[in-house]
Design a protein around this motif. Structure first.
Motif, PDB file in Angstrom:
ATOM      1  N   GLY A   1     -25.781 -20.605  -5.398  1.00 29.97           N
ATOM      2  CA  GLY A   1     -24.926 -19.870  -5.900  1.00 29.97           C
ATOM      3  C   GLY A   1     -25.075 -19.229  -7.299  1.00 29.97           C
TER       4      GLY A   1
ATOM      5  N   GLY B   1     -18.176 -12.579  -0.745  1.00 28.72           N
ATOM      6  CA  GLY B   1     -17.469 -13.788  -0.579  1.00 28.72           C
ATOM      7  C   GLY B   1     -16.113 -13.350   0.242  1.00 28.72           C
TER       8      GLY B   1
ATOM      9  N   TYR C   1     -25.214 -24.581  11.754  1.00 31.71           N
ATOM     10  CA  TYR C   1     -24.511 -23.490  10.926  1.00 31.71           C
ATOM     11  C   TYR C   1     -25.522 -22.090  11.107  1.00 31.71           C
TER      12      TYR C   1
ATOM     13  N   THR D   1     -22.020 -13.216   7.093  1.00 33.73           N
ATOM     14  CA  THR D   1     -22.901 -14.150   6.501  1.00 33.73           C
ATOM     15  C   THR D   1     -23.301 -15.219   7.347  1.00 33.73           C
ATOM     16  N   CYS D   2     -24.542 -16.029   6.996  1.00 36.72           N
ATOM     17  CA  CYS D   2     -24.743 -17.413   7.451  1.00 36.72           C
ATOM     18  C   CYS D   2     -24.461 -18.327   6.254  1.00 36.72           C
ATOM     19  N   ASP D   3     -23.634 -19.043   5.923  1.00 40.17           N
ATOM     20  CA  ASP D   3     -23.735 -19.533   4.762  1.00 40.17           C
ATOM     21  C   ASP D   3     -24.450 -20.838   4.433  1.00 40.17           C
TER      22      ASP D   3
ATOM     23  N   ILE E   1     -21.610 -14.979  -1.462  1.00 39.52           N
ATOM     24  CA  ILE E   1     -21.947 -16.176  -0.726  1.00 39.52           C
ATOM     25  C   ILE E   1     -23.597 -16.105  -0.795  1.00 39.52           C
TER      26      ILE E   1
ATOM     27  N   ASP F   1     -27.947 -16.614  -0.649  1.00 45.40           N
ATOM     28  CA  ASP F   1     -28.983 -16.823   0.624  1.00 45.40           C
ATOM     29  C   ASP F   1     -29.410 -18.341   0.664  1.00 45.40           C
TER      30      ASP F   1
ATOM     31  N   GLY G   1     -26.912 -14.296   2.824  1.00 43.41           N
ATOM     32  CA  GLY G   1     -25.551 -14.013   1.837  1.00 43.41           C
ATOM     33  C   GLY G   1     -24.709 -12.655   2.145  1.00 43.41           C
TER      34      GLY G   1
ATOM     35  N   PRO H   1     -17.091 -13.711   4.707  1.00 43.92           N
ATOM     36  CA  PRO H   1     -17.959 -14.680   5.279  1.00 43.92           C
ATOM     37  C   PRO H   1     -18.449 -14.679   6.692  1.00 43.92           C
TER      38      PRO H   1
END
Length: 390
Positions: A242, A198, A284, A204-206, A248, A250, A195, A201
């Motif tokens: 969320g 926002g 992803y 992060t690894c969303d 974002i 985890d 996370g 991004p």
């Protein structure tokens, strides 16, 4: 012979029983008040044996006929659902957050009505085993009762059950030989990412985007991995993730249901879900774990017993109100476990126009309870007739 005359005479009692049951819905196996009410009625009716505490709160009661013969099993489920009732009835649930939204109060009443008639008349040979079952909605009470040995302990040779059907003509019946309801499996997917803010991004690894990708890819199982003319449903029903608009998360969780009729199709779906989850997670940059749970098997009517039950239904409801080959449905039913052990059949009894099953405004139609009780009663008399009887 639309309704057995004697059953029609105590229809008001059946309505009172059903409405009392409606006020006290209980969940899964934890149904002590419901079981106590059923046991009290059975003692008043005068059954010959009563065996309580099966699958925690389940009951099997025995009524002896005249002379030797087999034992026919009749089953009714009696658990409710975790739904807030919105009917506004004066006999609405007094158990907050619990409701008889699937008509199990009506199923129980129909079997009690049949029991009263059969105990009075005993116009049959052999025995009747009245199976009152908890935990149809959640927990597989039928499987537990079977594992605890009811089919062998009570020497049950065949078994039958009824479910009410909103939207089908009141007092009518439908069934089908062979598969009538699907097997149900459940899948859970836990997605772990990284996370962050926002607005950033790239750091992060969303898991949200991964969940969306997995959900879309799952739809290809039905459209691209399965023969189009066979029945299969794969539905994603939950995505939870969320907490706020500028973070974002985890973690994301996904859940869904699978409905099949063929064990080979079940195997294929489980395999493809695993492949899709692993592949999408890698693409992803997240990790994801699939948990696949096999649930109730398909409910499969025996052709001979389904035809016999259809004949009885025609006697009660009239030929124009009975459909003998209605096809199969994608809903599921743990009565399947009983049909795996003994020949028998499962039927639907129309209750006319009403709110649908599992709806907070649903209410069982008391007018059809005597029809269901008459069906059970005549099923016994025709399955195990006295010598010389028709």
């Amino acid at each position: 012979m639309p309704i057995v005359n004697r059953i029609a005479e105590f229809a008001e009692d059946m309505t009172a029983w059903r409405r009392h049951l409606h006020t006290i819905p209980e969940l899964s196996f934890d149904c002590p008040k419901t079981a106590a009410f059923i046991a009290e009625r059975l003692r008043e009716i005068g059954v010959d044996e009563m065996h309580e505490g099966i699958a925690q709160t389940g009951i099997v009661a025995i009524i002896n006929g005249q002379g030797d013969g087999p034992t026919i099993g009749l089953r009714a489920d009696f658990d409710g659902l975790p739904i807030i009732e919105a009917t506004g009835l004066d006999y609405a649930s007094v158990h907050e957050g619990k409701m008889h939204a699937c008509g199990h109060d009506g199923h129980t009443t129909m079997l009690l009505g049949a029991a009263r008639y059969l105990a009075e008349t005993r116009n049959f040979s052999g025995r009747v085993a009245l199976i009152f079952q908890p935990a149809e909605e959640n927990g597989g009470g039928a499987e537990v009762m079977v594992k605890e040995g009811i089919m062998d302990t009570f020497d049950i040779s065949q078994v039958y059950g009824i479910h009410n059907a909103p939207g089908f003509v009141a007092g009518g019946f439908y069934t089908t030989p062979g598969p009538i309801m699907a097997a149900v499996d459940t899948f859970h997917i836990d997605i772990k990412g990284v996370g962050g803010h926002g607005a950033m991004p790239h750091e992060t690894c969303d898991p949200v985007i991964a969940a969306c990708g997995i959900a879309q890819a799952i739809q290809t199982i039905v459209s691209r991995n399965h023969y189009a003319l066979d029945d299969l449903v794969v539905s994603v029903t939950q995505i939870h993730t969320g907490t706020v608009d500028n973070v974002i998360p985890d973690y994301a969780y996904m859940n869904g249901t699978v409905r099949t009729f063929d064990p080979k199709v079940q195997d294929m779906v489980e395999r493809r879900l695993g492949e899709i989850v692993a592949g999408q997670a890698a693409s992803y940059g997240v990790t994801a774990e699939l948990r696949y749970e096999r649930g109730y098997p398909a409910t499969i009517n025996c052709a001979k017993e389904a035809a016999h039950a259809t004949d009885v239904a025609v006697e009660i409801a009239g030929e124009g109100k009975v459909v003998a080959d209605a096809g199969r449905e994608m809903g599921a039913e743990d009565f399947a476990y009983m049909l795996e052990k003994r020949p028998g059949a499962y039927l639907f009894l129309g209750q006319g126009e009403s709110a649908g099953l599992h709806h907070p405004e649903y209410n069982f139609n008391d007018d059809v309870a005597p029809v269901g009780a008459s069906f059970f009663a005549r099923l016994v008399e025709r399955s195990q007739p006295l010598e010389g009887a028709q």
